[in-house]
Scaffold this active site. Structure first.
Site, mmCIF file in Angstrom:
data_model
loop_
_atom_site.group_PDB
_atom_site.id
_atom_site.type_symbol
_atom_site.label_atom_id
_atom_site.label_comp_id
_atom_site.label_asym_id
_atom_site.label_seq_id
_atom_site.Cartn_x
_atom_site.Cartn_y
_atom_site.Cartn_z
ATOM 1 N N LEU A 255 0.708 -1.270 0.063
ATOM 2 C CA LEU A 255 -0.036 -0.033 -0.049
ATOM 3 C C LEU A 255 0.759 1.348 -0.089
ATOM 4 O O LEU A 255 0.446 2.302 -0.419
ATOM 5 C CB LEU A 255 -0.926 0.017 1.157
ATOM 6 C CG LEU A 255 -2.268 -0.807 1.040
ATOM 7 C CD1 LEU A 255 -2.828 -1.146 2.411
ATOM 8 C CD2 LEU A 255 -3.072 -0.057 0.118
ATOM 9 N N TYR B 132 11.550 9.505 -16.241
ATOM 10 C CA TYR B 132 12.237 9.970 -14.830
ATOM 11 C C TYR B 132 13.754 10.312 -15.183
ATOM 12 O O TYR B 132 14.161 11.135 -14.432
ATOM 13 C CB TYR B 132 11.651 9.409 -13.777
ATOM 14 C CG TYR B 132 10.415 9.103 -13.175
ATOM 15 C CD1 TYR B 132 9.378 9.927 -13.867
ATOM 16 C CD2 TYR B 132 9.927 8.248 -12.286
ATOM 17 C CE1 TYR B 132 7.938 9.775 -13.650
ATOM 18 C CE2 TYR B 132 8.452 8.253 -11.960
ATOM 19 C CZ TYR B 132 7.563 9.029 -12.723
ATOM 20 O OH TYR B 132 6.299 8.663 -12.485
ATOM 21 N N LEU C 16 0.729 13.906 -1.071
ATOM 22 C CA LEU C 16 1.155 15.017 -0.180
ATOM 23 C C LEU C 16 0.902 16.525 -0.870
ATOM 24 O O LEU C 16 1.068 17.332 -0.399
ATOM 25 C CB LEU C 16 2.584 14.925 0.467
ATOM 26 C CG LEU C 16 2.888 13.633 0.900
ATOM 27 C CD1 LEU C 16 4.361 13.436 1.465
ATOM 28 C CD2 LEU C 16 1.578 13.078 2.092
ATOM 29 N N VAL D 116 13.608 11.904 -0.886
ATOM 30 C CA VAL D 116 15.235 11.306 -0.849
ATOM 31 C C VAL D 116 15.748 11.414 0.458
ATOM 32 O O VAL D 116 17.134 11.401 0.620
ATOM 33 C CB VAL D 116 16.061 11.939 -2.108
ATOM 34 C CG1 VAL D 116 15.549 11.497 -3.489
ATOM 35 C CG2 VAL D 116 15.945 13.471 -1.854
#
EC number: 1.1.1.2
Length: 327
Positions: free
Chosen positions: A18, A52, A215, A267
């Protein structure tokens, strides 16, 4: 000691943790250490994408952390990557995945997603441009791309395949022709963009929903001063104080409790660990509803480009642009 994680089970039988580590916007030079640290503290799900530009480093981290005598078996780690828009032509799909597997130093992916519903011009340019700065598109139909992706499962190169940034209509379109059904839909999802309708659609068809930017993508480079800030919501701050945890943990717990997979990016070791520590407490029904009531269908992630000197949504004029539909 590693934190234990809860899972959602895909229709394939695979267990998808999850919480996963997101790697979008993680700079080369930082992402390897972040992935190694995450695997060390209990993450068992890494979310990647070719576009990315950091899959080689992610691969180094996985290689140094997973395998015989390293404490982690390959089958214990769920790795996702995504097919980029310039490789939608059916003849390019397998080559694109093999390139990602080469960079990640893996024999197979647990999940391979079509990153966006529309195709860019074929070739090796990640963002092929017209002279005015607008994107050069290709007319490849995403249903043809999907048929090529199904062959990757047959060949054992991907255990499951899925979609990213597709709306309900487009997802239904794929479901209508799929021999291998999509297992996951990945979209932006947080309390301002709760995606309740899309979650219900996914569940009715046996798909798991993954939410990116859980977020509110506070590190996005295009943020404007007037944009709402999820982490500064008074209700979220009050709950974080009550439970003596971070606002981020409240937002992630809300998703976990809704059984939505999330992939927060960080990070920073302390934050990477903190983002995983959301399985030892529960929010009350009232708190869940208070957070859910923040929904305003606010989207943070709309790709922008500069055309004739002006910043404009990159793909809004494309007929397959997914965000013109309500969901």
């Amino acid at each position: 000691m590693a934190t234990s994680v809860e899972y959602e089970t895909l229709y394939t039988g695979q267990k998808m943790p999850l919480i996963g580590l997101g790697t979008w916007k993680s700079a080369p030079g930082q992402v390897k250490d972040a992935v190694k640290y995450a695997l060390g503290v209990g993450y068992r799900h890494i979310d990647c994408a070719f576009v990315y530009g950091n899959e080689t480093e992610v691969g180094e981290a996985i290689k140094e952390s997973v395998g015989p005598d390293k404490g982690l078996k390959r089958e214990e780690v769920f790795v996702t990557s995504k097919l980029w828009n310039n490789k939608h032509h059916p003849d390019d799909v397998e080559c694109a995945l093999r390139k990602t597997l080469q960079e990640l130093q893996l024999d197979y992916l647990d999940l391979y997603l079509m990153h966006w519903p529309y195709a860019f011009k074929r070739g090796d340019q990640v963002f092929p441009q017209n002279p005015d700065g607008s994107v050069q598109y290709d007319l490849t139909d995403y249903k043809d791309t999907w048929k090529a992706m199904e062959k990757l499962v047959e060949k054992g190169l991907a255990k499951a395949i899925g979609l990213s940034n597709f709306n309900k209509r487009q997802m239904d379109d794929i479901l209508s022709i799929a021999t291998v059904k999509p297992a996951v839909l990945q979209v932006e999802c947080h309390p301002y963009l709760a995606q309740n309708e899309l979650i219900a659609c996914c569940r009715s068809h046996g798909l798991v929903l993954t939410g990116y930017s859980p977020l509110g993508s506070p590190d996005r480079s295009w943020r404007k001063p007037e944009d709402p800030v999820l982490l500064e919501e008074p209700g979220i701050i009050a709950m974080a104080k009550k439970y003596n945890i971070s606002e981020a943990q409240i937002l992630l717990r809300w998703q976990v409790q809704r059984r939505v997979v999330t992939i927060p990016k960080s990070v920073t070791p302390a934050r990477i660990l903190q983002n995983l520590q959301v399985f030892d407490f529960s929010l009350s029904e009232e708190e869940m509803q208070l957070i859910g009531a923040l929904n305003k269908n606010w989207r943070y992630i709309i790709p922008l480009i500069t055309v004739n000197g002006k910043s404009v949504p990159r793909d809004a004029g494309h007929p397959l642009y997914p965000f013109n539909d309500p969901y």
